[in-house]
Write a protein that holds these residues in place. Structure first.
Motif, mmCIF file in Angstrom:
data_model
loop_
_atom_site.group_PDB
_atom_site.id
_atom_site.type_symbol
_atom_site.label_atom_id
_atom_site.label_comp_id
_atom_site.label_asym_id
_atom_site.label_seq_id
_atom_site.Cartn_x
_atom_site.Cartn_y
_atom_site.Cartn_z
ATOM 1 N N ASN A 129 -78.176 -57.516 40.754
ATOM 2 C CA ASN A 129 -78.178 -57.930 39.348
ATOM 3 C C ASN A 129 -78.181 -59.447 39.219
ATOM 4 O O ASN A 129 -78.748 -59.998 38.276
ATOM 5 C CB ASN A 129 -77.002 -57.310 38.583
ATOM 6 C CG ASN A 129 -75.652 -57.643 39.183
ATOM 7 O OD1 ASN A 129 -75.474 -58.661 39.844
ATOM 8 N ND2 ASN A 129 -74.665 -56.780 38.943
ATOM 9 N N HIS A 130 -77.575 -60.146 40.175
ATOM 10 C CA HIS A 130 -77.618 -61.603 40.184
ATOM 11 C C HIS A 130 -79.058 -62.086 40.404
ATOM 12 O O HIS A 130 -79.550 -62.975 39.695
ATOM 13 C CB HIS A 130 -76.710 -62.133 41.297
ATOM 14 C CG HIS A 130 -76.689 -63.628 41.420
ATOM 15 N ND1 HIS A 130 -75.687 -64.394 40.876
ATOM 16 C CD2 HIS A 130 -77.555 -64.492 42.002
ATOM 17 C CE1 HIS A 130 -75.937 -65.677 41.133
ATOM 18 N NE2 HIS A 130 -77.064 -65.745 41.819
ATOM 19 N N GLY A 131 -79.736 -61.491 41.390
ATOM 20 C CA GLY A 131 -81.120 -61.863 41.652
ATOM 21 C C GLY A 131 -82.021 -61.583 40.471
ATOM 22 O O GLY A 131 -82.929 -62.371 40.167
ATOM 23 N N ALA A 132 -81.773 -60.482 39.772
ATOM 24 C CA ALA A 132 -82.605 -60.130 38.619
ATOM 25 C C ALA A 132 -82.486 -61.164 37.509
ATOM 26 O O ALA A 132 -83.473 -61.476 36.828
ATOM 27 C CB ALA A 132 -82.214 -58.751 38.098
ATOM 28 N N VAL A 133 -81.288 -61.712 37.292
ATOM 29 C CA VAL A 133 -81.097 -62.705 36.240
ATOM 30 C C VAL A 133 -81.846 -63.987 36.570
ATOM 31 O O VAL A 133 -82.535 -64.560 35.719
ATOM 32 C CB VAL A 133 -79.595 -62.999 36.032
ATOM 33 C CG1 VAL A 133 -79.411 -64.183 35.088
ATOM 34 C CG2 VAL A 133 -78.901 -61.779 35.457
ATOM 35 N N VAL A 134 -81.726 -64.462 37.809
ATOM 36 C CA VAL A 134 -82.423 -65.691 38.193
ATOM 37 C C VAL A 134 -83.939 -65.498 38.134
ATOM 38 O O VAL A 134 -84.681 -66.350 37.633
ATOM 39 C CB VAL A 134 -81.990 -66.142 39.600
ATOM 40 C CG1 VAL A 134 -82.754 -67.402 40.016
ATOM 41 C CG2 VAL A 134 -80.489 -66.414 39.641
ATOM 42 N N ILE A 135 -84.414 -64.348 38.597
ATOM 43 C CA ILE A 135 -85.852 -64.082 38.597
ATOM 44 C C ILE A 135 -86.375 -63.854 37.179
ATOM 45 O O ILE A 135 -87.575 -63.949 36.927
ATOM 46 C CB ILE A 135 -86.153 -62.868 39.505
ATOM 47 C CG1 ILE A 135 -85.829 -63.225 40.961
ATOM 48 C CG2 ILE A 135 -87.612 -62.436 39.407
ATOM 49 C CD1 ILE A 135 -85.942 -62.066 41.932
ATOM 50 N N ALA A 138 -79.660 -64.983 27.853
ATOM 51 C CA ALA A 138 -80.110 -66.353 27.587
ATOM 52 C C ALA A 138 -81.449 -66.629 28.255
ATOM 53 O O ALA A 138 -82.375 -67.174 27.636
ATOM 54 C CB ALA A 138 -79.063 -67.358 28.065
ATOM 55 N N VAL A 139 -81.572 -66.245 29.515
ATOM 56 C CA VAL A 139 -82.813 -66.496 30.242
ATOM 57 C C VAL A 139 -83.957 -65.676 29.656
ATOM 58 O O VAL A 139 -85.071 -66.178 29.460
ATOM 59 C CB VAL A 139 -82.628 -66.175 31.738
ATOM 60 C CG1 VAL A 139 -83.954 -66.324 32.477
ATOM 61 C CG2 VAL A 139 -81.590 -67.103 32.353
ATOM 62 N N ILE A 140 -83.704 -64.399 29.348
ATOM 63 C CA ILE A 140 -84.754 -63.526 28.818
ATOM 64 C C ILE A 140 -85.228 -64.001 27.450
ATOM 65 O O ILE A 140 -86.437 -64.037 27.174
ATOM 66 C CB ILE A 140 -84.248 -62.076 28.750
ATOM 67 C CG1 ILE A 140 -84.016 -61.527 30.164
ATOM 68 C CG2 ILE A 140 -85.234 -61.186 28.002
ATOM 69 C CD1 ILE A 140 -83.253 -60.221 30.201
ATOM 70 N N VAL A 141 -84.300 -64.378 26.578
ATOM 71 C CA VAL A 141 -84.679 -64.854 25.240
ATOM 72 C C VAL A 141 -85.518 -66.121 25.339
ATOM 73 O O VAL A 141 -86.563 -66.258 24.685
ATOM 74 C CB VAL A 141 -83.427 -65.097 24.376
ATOM 75 C CG1 VAL A 141 -83.800 -65.849 23.103
ATOM 76 C CG2 VAL A 141 -82.766 -63.770 24.023
ATOM 77 N N CYS A 142 -85.089 -67.066 26.170
ATOM 78 C CA CYS A 142 -85.844 -68.313 26.324
ATOM 79 C C CYS A 142 -87.229 -68.050 26.909
ATOM 80 O O CYS A 142 -88.220 -68.653 26.475
ATOM 81 C CB CYS A 142 -85.075 -69.289 27.209
ATOM 82 S SG CYS A 142 -83.591 -69.971 26.441
ATOM 83 N N ALA A 143 -87.306 -67.162 27.886
ATOM 84 C CA ALA A 143 -88.600 -66.834 28.473
ATOM 85 C C ALA A 143 -89.516 -66.190 27.437
ATOM 86 O O ALA A 143 -90.713 -66.505 27.355
ATOM 87 C CB ALA A 143 -88.419 -65.900 29.674
ATOM 88 N N GLY A 144 -88.955 -65.292 26.624
ATOM 89 C CA GLY A 144 -89.749 -64.636 25.589
ATOM 90 C C GLY A 144 -90.279 -65.623 24.561
ATOM 91 O O GLY A 144 -91.452 -65.565 24.164
ATOM 92 N N VAL A 145 -89.439 -66.548 24.123
ATOM 93 C CA VAL A 145 -89.871 -67.546 23.140
ATOM 94 C C VAL A 145 -90.940 -68.449 23.747
ATOM 95 O O VAL A 145 -91.942 -68.774 23.093
ATOM 96 C CB VAL A 145 -88.668 -68.382 22.650
ATOM 97 C CG1 VAL A 145 -89.148 -69.519 21.754
ATOM 98 C CG2 VAL A 145 -87.682 -67.503 21.905
ATOM 99 N N ALA A 146 -90.757 -68.858 25.013
ATOM 100 C CA ALA A 146 -91.733 -69.731 25.668
ATOM 101 C C ALA A 146 -93.098 -69.063 25.761
ATOM 102 O O ALA A 146 -94.136 -69.667 25.468
ATOM 103 C CB ALA A 146 -91.233 -70.128 27.056
ATOM 104 N N VAL A 147 -93.111 -67.795 26.178
ATOM 105 C CA VAL A 147 -94.377 -67.064 26.293
ATOM 106 C C VAL A 147 -95.030 -66.899 24.932
ATOM 107 O O VAL A 147 -96.236 -67.100 24.767
ATOM 108 C CB VAL A 147 -94.146 -65.693 26.959
ATOM 109 C CG1 VAL A 147 -95.415 -64.852 26.912
ATOM 110 C CG2 VAL A 147 -93.688 -65.874 28.398
ATOM 111 N N ARG A 148 -94.232 -66.559 23.915
ATOM 112 C CA ARG A 148 -94.788 -66.354 22.573
ATOM 113 C C ARG A 148 -95.351 -67.655 21.998
ATOM 114 O O ARG A 148 -96.428 -67.658 21.394
ATOM 115 C CB ARG A 148 -93.719 -65.779 21.645
ATOM 116 C CG ARG A 148 -94.221 -65.510 20.233
ATOM 117 C CD ARG A 148 -93.153 -64.811 19.409
ATOM 118 N NE ARG A 148 -92.921 -63.456 19.882
ATOM 119 C CZ ARG A 148 -93.651 -62.413 19.476
ATOM 120 N NH1 ARG A 148 -94.639 -62.580 18.616
ATOM 121 N NH2 ARG A 148 -93.384 -61.209 19.930
ATOM 122 N N VAL A 149 -94.630 -68.755 22.195
ATOM 123 C CA VAL A 149 -95.108 -70.040 21.677
ATOM 124 C C VAL A 149 -96.417 -70.434 22.342
ATOM 125 O O VAL A 149 -97.333 -70.938 21.703
ATOM 126 C CB VAL A 149 -94.041 -71.132 21.890
ATOM 127 C CG1 VAL A 149 -94.623 -72.517 21.611
ATOM 128 C CG2 VAL A 149 -92.847 -70.892 20.970
#
Length: 341
Positions: free
Chosen positions: A137-143, A319-330
């Motif tokens: 689960n730690h690896g999944a968060v970083v990835i 936090a990581v997933i939300v930021c990644a989603g916003v970055a991809v959408r933008v």
């Protein structure tokens, strides 16, 4: 015993077998696109079908981290990282030969080397070594930083000019992933070596995906992945032989099954489902399905490995997933320039 035999029977059977295999492969293979580059799909857009295939691909990828964690319990990380690529490369060579794909041009081989270095060599080896100590689960968060990192690599490679919001959320997402890694390592004084490897794996895969997205315009998506696997085969076969000489493989049936999954599904057939989903589209919507991958990986880590889910994992992952989603959408939907009246 009757030695007479119809001379046309064997070729006919071979022809029917080949046709059946080609029909099976055609369910997955299409010249389409990548999550990092917008390419016109070769087949009409079917939102429900595209999302279905995209979810199937993401579901296949979501087991990669937990199963790597299982496999390293009995196999060396070098054997896992290289051996899974050898298995996938053999399947890729078979598919390329069966479908009679043309050889890439000379200049395309250099670009395929970049793809292979990122997604065939770098990501599997780095994650295999990292997960010898880091929980799944730690690896999944970083990835989970990978979608934003891939979008960033695509922007730099394609010389795009995204809005400032893209860079802001990307930086925040990277900071969240690093802060999570520091917190899980026991404080902000030191960063565990496994986290360094995981961040390196994210960077390697992002570069490989970005270059592969551009190259897919010329070779096709599944063909690009397959040629990259074949190109890396001599190196990965050599590393596999070296690992077996140093530490002969000895694992339980469950660990061997996890290894087989990594080679057959994670590095080969998973890509077919994923790219078929992108082909049906709409691509911008299907590509964002990848954001649920870390959530699934964390769930599998809990269900299959019994790993506990702490608040730092939940908050860091969100936090990581939300930021990644916003970055991809933008990036996929940049603001339109204002028109003068």
């Amino acid at each position: 015993m009757d030695g007479s035999r119809d001379p046309g029977a064997a070729p006919a059977i071979h022809s029917r077998s080949r046709a059946a295999i080609l029909e099976l492969l055609s369910l997955f293979m299409r010249d389409n696109s990548s999550a990092t580059t917008i390419i016109r799909p070769a087949i009409p857009s079917r939102p429900a079908t595209g999302l279905g295939w995209g979810l199937l691909g993401v579901a296949a990828f979501s087991f990669t981290v937990p199963f790597t964690r299982v496999a390293v319990g009995g196999l060396s990380p070098l054997f896992i990282g290289s051996g899974r690529a050898v298995v996938a490369a053999i399947l890729a060579a078979f598919a390329l030969t069966l479908t009679r794909q043309r050889l890439p041009r000379v200049r395309q081989w250099a670009r395929l080397a970049v793809v292979a270095a990122g997604i065939v060599v770098g990501f599997p080896l780095l994650t295999s070594f990292a997960l010898t100590t880091a929980p799944a689960n730690h690896g999944a968060v970083v990835i989970a930083l990978l979608p934003a990192a891939t979008a960033t690599a695509a922007v730099l490679r394609g010389r795009e000019h995204p809005p400032v919001a893209f860079w802001l959320v990307t930086i925040v997402g990277a900071a969240a992933a690093i802060a999570f890694a520091f917190a899980q390592s026991g404080g902000f004084e030191q960063l565990d070596w496994a986290d360094v490897l995981l961040l390196g794996a994210v960077i390697a895969a992002a570069i490989g995906y970005a270059e592969g997205g551009l190259l897919a315009r010329e070779l096709g998506a599944w063909q690009t992945v397959s040629w990259a696997l074949v190109l890396a085969l001599p190196l990965m076969a050599g590393l596999s032989a070296l690992s077996m000489a140093q530490q002969p493989p000895s694992a339980s049936p469950v660990q061997w099954a996890a290894f087989a999954y990594l080679g057959v599904i994670s590095m080969f057939f998973g890509f077919f489902a994923w790219y078929r989903g992108l082909a049906f589209g709409p691509m911008a919507k299907v590509s964002q399905v990848q954001l649920i991958q870390p959530v699934l990986s964390i769930c599998w880590a809990g269900l299959l490995l019994g790993e506990s889910l702490g608040w730092t994992t939940i908050v860091g992952g969100l936090a990581v997933i939300v930021c990644a989603g916003v970055a991809v959408r933008v990036r996929l939907n940049p603001p339109r320039p204002e028109q003068n009246p």
